[in-house]
Design a protein around this motif. Structure first.
Motif, PDB file in Angstrom:
ATOM      1  N   ALA A  81      18.816  -2.129   7.573  1.00 17.57           N
ATOM      2  CA  ALA A  81      18.023  -3.170   6.925  1.00 17.57           C
ATOM      3  C   ALA A  81      17.076  -3.843   7.916  1.00 17.57           C
ATOM      4  O   ALA A  81      15.928  -4.167   7.570  1.00 17.57           O
ATOM      5  CB  ALA A  81      18.954  -4.205   6.297  1.00 17.57           C
ATOM      6  N   LEU A  82      17.555  -4.033   9.145  1.00 24.12           N
ATOM      7  CA  LEU A  82      16.743  -4.715  10.166  1.00 24.12           C
ATOM      8  C   LEU A  82      15.385  -4.034  10.320  1.00 24.12           C
ATOM      9  O   LEU A  82      14.355  -4.696  10.481  1.00 24.12           O
ATOM     10  CB  LEU A  82      17.503  -4.686  11.499  1.00 24.12           C
ATOM     11  CG  LEU A  82      16.976  -5.588  12.601  1.00 24.12           C
ATOM     12  CD1 LEU A  82      17.171  -7.043  12.192  1.00 24.12           C
ATOM     13  CD2 LEU A  82      17.688  -5.303  13.922  1.00 24.12           C
ATOM     14  N   ILE A  83      15.384  -2.687  10.251  1.00 20.78           N
ATOM     15  CA  ILE A  83      14.134  -1.953  10.470  1.00 20.78           C
ATOM     16  C   ILE A  83      13.242  -1.929   9.235  1.00 20.78           C
ATOM     17  O   ILE A  83      12.075  -2.257   9.297  1.00 20.78           O
ATOM     18  CB  ILE A  83      14.435  -0.489  10.907  1.00 20.78           C
ATOM     19  CG1 ILE A  83      15.367  -0.467  12.121  1.00 20.78           C
ATOM     20  CG2 ILE A  83      13.139   0.280  11.160  1.00 20.78           C
ATOM     21  CD1 ILE A  83      14.737  -0.895  13.421  1.00 20.78           C
ATOM     22  N   ILE A  84      13.804  -1.543   8.069  1.00 24.06           N
ATOM     23  CA  ILE A  84      12.889  -1.365   6.929  1.00 24.06           C
ATOM     24  C   ILE A  84      12.971  -2.476   5.894  1.00 24.06           C
ATOM     25  O   ILE A  84      12.178  -2.495   4.961  1.00 24.06           O
ATOM     26  CB  ILE A  84      13.080   0.004   6.223  1.00 24.06           C
ATOM     27  CG1 ILE A  84      14.472   0.072   5.561  1.00 24.06           C
ATOM     28  CG2 ILE A  84      12.837   1.165   7.152  1.00 24.06           C
ATOM     29  CD1 ILE A  84      14.471   1.089   4.423  1.00 24.06           C
ATOM     30  N   ALA A  85      13.969  -3.385   5.992  1.00 21.64           N
ATOM     31  CA  ALA A  85      14.050  -4.449   4.983  1.00 21.64           C
ATOM     32  C   ALA A  85      14.504  -5.746   5.629  1.00 21.64           C
ATOM     33  O   ALA A  85      15.535  -6.308   5.278  1.00 21.64           O
ATOM     34  CB  ALA A  85      15.002  -4.028   3.858  1.00 21.64           C
ATOM     35  N   TYR A  86      13.708  -6.245   6.559  1.00 19.44           N
ATOM     36  CA  TYR A  86      13.986  -7.544   7.182  1.00 19.44           C
ATOM     37  C   TYR A  86      13.928  -8.613   6.106  1.00 19.44           C
ATOM     38  O   TYR A  86      14.651  -9.586   6.127  1.00 19.44           O
ATOM     39  CB  TYR A  86      12.971  -7.797   8.289  1.00 19.44           C
ATOM     40  CG  TYR A  86      13.336  -8.963   9.166  1.00 19.44           C
ATOM     41  CD1 TYR A  86      14.278  -8.817  10.176  1.00 19.44           C
ATOM     42  CD2 TYR A  86      12.721 -10.201   8.994  1.00 19.44           C
ATOM     43  CE1 TYR A  86      14.617  -9.892  10.986  1.00 19.44           C
ATOM     44  CE2 TYR A  86      13.041 -11.287   9.795  1.00 19.44           C
ATOM     45  CZ  TYR A  86      13.988 -11.121  10.796  1.00 19.44           C
ATOM     46  OH  TYR A  86      14.322 -12.169  11.609  1.00 19.44           O
ATOM     47  N   TYR A  95       9.843   6.901   4.493  1.00 15.59           N
ATOM     48  CA  TYR A  95       9.440   6.118   3.323  1.00 15.59           C
ATOM     49  C   TYR A  95       8.398   5.047   3.639  1.00 15.59           C
ATOM     50  O   TYR A  95       7.954   4.341   2.740  1.00 15.59           O
ATOM     51  CB  TYR A  95      10.667   5.426   2.711  1.00 15.59           C
ATOM     52  CG  TYR A  95      11.674   6.345   2.080  1.00 15.59           C
ATOM     53  CD1 TYR A  95      11.474   6.836   0.786  1.00 15.59           C
ATOM     54  CD2 TYR A  95      12.829   6.724   2.754  1.00 15.59           C
ATOM     55  CE1 TYR A  95      12.405   7.674   0.200  1.00 15.59           C
ATOM     56  CE2 TYR A  95      13.766   7.561   2.176  1.00 15.59           C
ATOM     57  CZ  TYR A  95      13.555   8.036   0.896  1.00 15.59           C
ATOM     58  OH  TYR A  95      14.473   8.855   0.310  1.00 15.59           O
ATOM     59  N   GLY A  96       8.076   4.894   4.920  1.00 18.56           N
ATOM     60  CA  GLY A  96       7.165   3.820   5.318  1.00 18.56           C
ATOM     61  C   GLY A  96       5.779   3.977   4.706  1.00 18.56           C
ATOM     62  O   GLY A  96       5.474   4.995   4.080  1.00 18.56           O
ATOM     63  N   PRO A  97       4.926   2.955   4.877  1.00 17.86           N
ATOM     64  CA  PRO A  97       3.609   2.948   4.214  1.00 17.86           C
ATOM     65  C   PRO A  97       2.693   4.097   4.645  1.00 17.86           C
ATOM     66  O   PRO A  97       1.772   4.435   3.910  1.00 17.86           O
ATOM     67  CB  PRO A  97       3.026   1.586   4.609  1.00 17.86           C
ATOM     68  CG  PRO A  97       3.869   1.094   5.735  1.00 17.86           C
ATOM     69  CD  PRO A  97       5.210   1.735   5.617  1.00 17.86           C
ATOM     70  N   ARG A 114       3.272   6.364   0.520  1.00 13.90           N
ATOM     71  CA  ARG A 114       1.940   6.230  -0.101  1.00 13.90           C
ATOM     72  C   ARG A 114       2.025   6.457  -1.601  1.00 13.90           C
ATOM     73  O   ARG A 114       1.432   5.726  -2.395  1.00 13.90           O
ATOM     74  CB  ARG A 114       0.965   7.238   0.540  1.00 13.90           C
ATOM     75  CG  ARG A 114       0.248   6.676   1.775  1.00 13.90           C
ATOM     76  CD  ARG A 114      -1.060   7.408   2.028  1.00 13.90           C
ATOM     77  NE  ARG A 114      -0.835   8.824   2.314  1.00 13.90           N
ATOM     78  CZ  ARG A 114      -0.624   9.308   3.546  1.00 13.90           C
ATOM     79  NH1 ARG A 114      -0.599   8.490   4.580  1.00 13.90           N
ATOM     80  NH2 ARG A 114      -0.424  10.585   3.728  1.00 13.90           N
ATOM     81  N   ALA A 115       2.792   7.513  -1.992  1.00 11.17           N
ATOM     82  CA  ALA A 115       2.928   7.833  -3.418  1.00 11.17           C
ATOM     83  C   ALA A 115       3.599   6.678  -4.152  1.00 11.17           C
ATOM     84  O   ALA A 115       3.185   6.301  -5.252  1.00 11.17           O
ATOM     85  CB  ALA A 115       3.740   9.114  -3.595  1.00 11.17           C
ATOM     86  N   ALA A 116       4.649   6.099  -3.524  1.00 15.51           N
ATOM     87  CA  ALA A 116       5.364   4.988  -4.154  1.00 15.51           C
ATOM     88  C   ALA A 116       4.454   3.772  -4.288  1.00 15.51           C
ATOM     89  O   ALA A 116       4.428   3.110  -5.324  1.00 15.51           O
ATOM     90  CB  ALA A 116       6.611   4.637  -3.342  1.00 15.51           C
ATOM     91  N   ALA A 117       3.676   3.520  -3.222  1.00 19.18           N
ATOM     92  CA  ALA A 117       2.745   2.379  -3.259  1.00 19.18           C
ATOM     93  C   ALA A 117       1.718   2.556  -4.373  1.00 19.18           C
ATOM     94  O   ALA A 117       1.280   1.594  -4.999  1.00 19.18           O
ATOM     95  CB  ALA A 117       2.060   2.239  -1.907  1.00 19.18           C
TER      96      ALA A 117
END
Lengths: 271, 359
Positions: free
Chosen positions: A217-222, A121-123, A129-132
């Motif tokens: 969370a630590l990795i994708i939602a700090y 899901y990353g950038p 990319r689609a979500a962004a």
């Protein structure tokens, strides 16, 4: 028939004496419980109760955690219930494969799950990319936080719910059908209420997992910081003393829902 | 309103519903069945365990795929049937009145009123708020019946209605059930292996080997089973193997005796045959000489089972045991020698089921 004596309730359930090996169960159980409570006793004894004041950031973390966990739980129930129902009622042809996939989601260490979510899901991923493109960033945003909690909690809910649906005898569905009720009605009025004990257990587990989620969370939602990440930050920035207020706040926030769920399900079960 | 205490919502027989409902069903799984028979009033479908009785009922209810009539092709929830599974199958999470109201539509108040009305008519109104696990077997059965009748089914299916009841009350609960169904005019098909229940029915169909081998009024079916297997299902205990000897007699090797028939037997493909006699037709006499002419044999009392209204005496004759049902008075003692008369007109013979038939 009227006048016919009714079956005495609990007649068979209460048998006089407990067998000798079972008499040991009480003391052994108390011992085990005592062992599990040692860290909490340590925490209670070392807490400086006079100076227990959470910081403003702590309250933000509590609000973030509770809000996001409730939202995640709603999504987990909405998607996980039909999935669990489908898994419980399908023919066992794909059973092994489905079991393996479900176990995989349960087995994945949280940190690894965080990395995998970042990859998926990353950038730089197609989904990211689609979500962004439609204005939703899936990294270090509330949406990313929600995603982390869903992935952490859903497997527990689905597994428990599947077991709960499996334990409802198929006969009741059949009877409901012969009483003129379609599958939807029988699901709502028969399967769901009969499975509620297991569903409540699943919901409680999912709540606990989502609320306490740290690794993913630590990795994708700090950011935004929920309670577990905030605990880590407090420890890093201010030392152990700063952890106490938030930890107690976490317990007070986390305990009521699973406790009430259990009481509700059991209370309605025992009639 | 009818004056009789008929079950809730039980309609009088609708003008379009025939008195006899013809059933003709074929299915391959889970049991191969091709059953053709009629449902008349309270009909007992008598069959051994595993013969496919429950399967047939579930197929009629639309819960299993089957070809044939009635209701061919309709999904289960559109079929005008009421289905009572073994043990009544009340929803354990719903109170008695909610169970009764399950099939009803409308506001909660209207559904509750209709359910209470139904419960009142059978004298169970004070149990309305109870949960099913606080009811006796008979009460559960009755509540399940009210629940099924609330939809005004044109056929009621009962799976082993007496199986979950204790033996003391099974008979009276069954009699009460049948009386209610007759009063309500709802045709019913009850799958059972319980011959006494079948004896109370209006019509009996015997299921054996995947098909209905005999049907008719109980008196006719019980007196004239069409095969040894049917006789066994109908509760005949005196079933033996024999060898035909001339046009009106047969040898009974296990007893070392020869018995006379009242008339020539039906055409039998082999000399080996099965014969039987109802226990109620066998007479006991003081010991005396054996006489083939009156089918009089000599034996020793080997078992004795006394109930309040009748006794069943087992008499050992050779290696066989012949049972006689008598009034429970002046009974011979165990080990006592007795004379036994097997009336020729009560004897039935059938082609032998083959080598598997035990003597």
């Amino acid at each position: 028939m009227p006048g016919e004596p009714l079956l005495a309730l609990g007649e068979a359930a209460t048998s006089g004496r407990t067998a000798p090996p079972l008499r040991l169960a009480g003391p052994l159980g108390a011992l085990a419980l005592g062992f599990l409570l040692i860290p909490y006793a340590g925490l209670a004894l070392t807490t400086d109760w006079g100076a227990l004041a959470p910081s403003a950031g702590d309250w933000d973390a509590v609000a973030t955690s509770v809000g996001a966990t409730l939202a995640a739980l709603a999504l987990v129930v909405a998607g996980g219930t039909p999935l669990a129902w489908w898994l419980a009622t399908r023919t066992p042809r794909l059973r092994v494969l489905l079991d393996a996939l479900l176990l995989l989601t349960l087995l994945t260490p949280p940190l690894a799950m965080g990395l995998m979510l970042a990859i998926a899901y990353g950038p730089y991923s197609p989904i990211g990319r689609a979500a962004a493109h439609v204005g939703v960033e899936l990294s270090n945003t509330p949406a990313a936080f929600l995603l982390a909690q869903i992935y952490a909690a859903a497997p527990y809910y689905v597994l428990a719910a599947r077991g709960a649906f499996e334990s409802v005898p198929a006969e009741y569905q059949d009877i409901a059908r012969t009483l003129g009720r379609g599958p939807w009605y029988s699901f709502w009025h028969v399967s769901l209420p009969l499975a509620r004990l297991g569903l409540a257990t699943g919901l409680a587990l999912a709540w606990v997992r989502a609320l306490g989620e740290f690794g993913v969370a630590l990795i994708i939602a700090y950011f935004p910081q929920g309670i577990p990440v905030r605990l880590w930050v407090d420890l890093q920035d201010s030392g152990l003393a700063a952890v106490y207020p938030l930890l107690w706040a976490f317990f007070l926030t986390g305990l009521p829902l699973p406790l009430l769920l259990g009481l509700w399900a059991r209370g309605r079960h025992a009639t | 309103m009818r004056p009789d205490p008929a079950p809730a919502g039980a309609p009088p027989v609708a003008p379009g519903v025939p008195a006899a409902l013809a059933v003709d069903l074929r299915l391959a799984r889970p049991v191969a069945l091709a059953a053709r028979f009629e449902v008349r009033g309270f009909t007992a479908l008598l069959g051994a365990t595993g013969a496919g009785k429950s399967t047939l009922l579930r197929a009629l209810a639309g819960l299993l795929a089957a070809e044939g009539t009635p209701f061919g092709g309709l999904p289960a929830h559109r079929r005008p049937v009421g289905y009572l599974p073994q043990g009544a199958g009340l929803f354990p999470h719903l109170s008695v009145w909610r169970n009764v109201a399950f099939a009803l539509d409308g506001s909660r108040r209207a559904r509750q009123a209709a359910a209470m009305d139904a419960l009142e008519r059978v004298g169970l109104a004070d149990l309305a708020a109870r949960m099913p696990d606080a009811l006796s077997g008979g009460q559960r059965q009755l509540v399940a019946l009210l629940r099924a009748l609330a939809r005004h089914p044109s056929l009621l299916l009962l799976d082993e209605p007496t199986a979950a009841l204790d033996p003391q009350t099974a008979e009276s609960v069954a009699a009460d059930l049948i009386a209610r169904l007759r009063a309500g005019g709802v045709p019913a098909l009850a799958a059972t292996h319980d011959a006494p229940l079948a004896a109370m029915a209006d019509h009996v169909a015997v299921l054996h080997d995947g098909r209905v081998v005999q049907e008719g009024a109980p008196a006719a079916v019980f007196a004239n089973p069409s095969s040894r297997e049917a006789a066994a299902l109908l509760g005949w205990r005196n079933l033996f193997t024999a060898t035909l000897r001339g046009p009106d007699a047969f040898d009974w090797p296990a007893a070392g005796a020869t018995l006379r028939l009242a008339g020539p037997p039906p055409a039998l493909p082999r000399a080996t045959l099965s014969w039987g006699v109802p226990a109620g037709a066998v007479r006991l006499l003081p010991p005396g000489p054996t006489a083939t002419r009156e089918n009089r044999l000599a034996g020793v009392v080997s078992t004795c089972h006394v109930l309040s209204d009748r006794a069943t005496i087992g008499v050992a004759i050779g290696t066989a045991t012949l049972f006689a049902t008598l009034p429970p008075m002046n009974l011979p003692a165990l080990g006592e020698g007795v004379g036994v008369v097997v009336p020729a007109e009560a004897i039935r013979v059938w082609p032998s089921g083959g080598a598997a038939a035990p003597a």
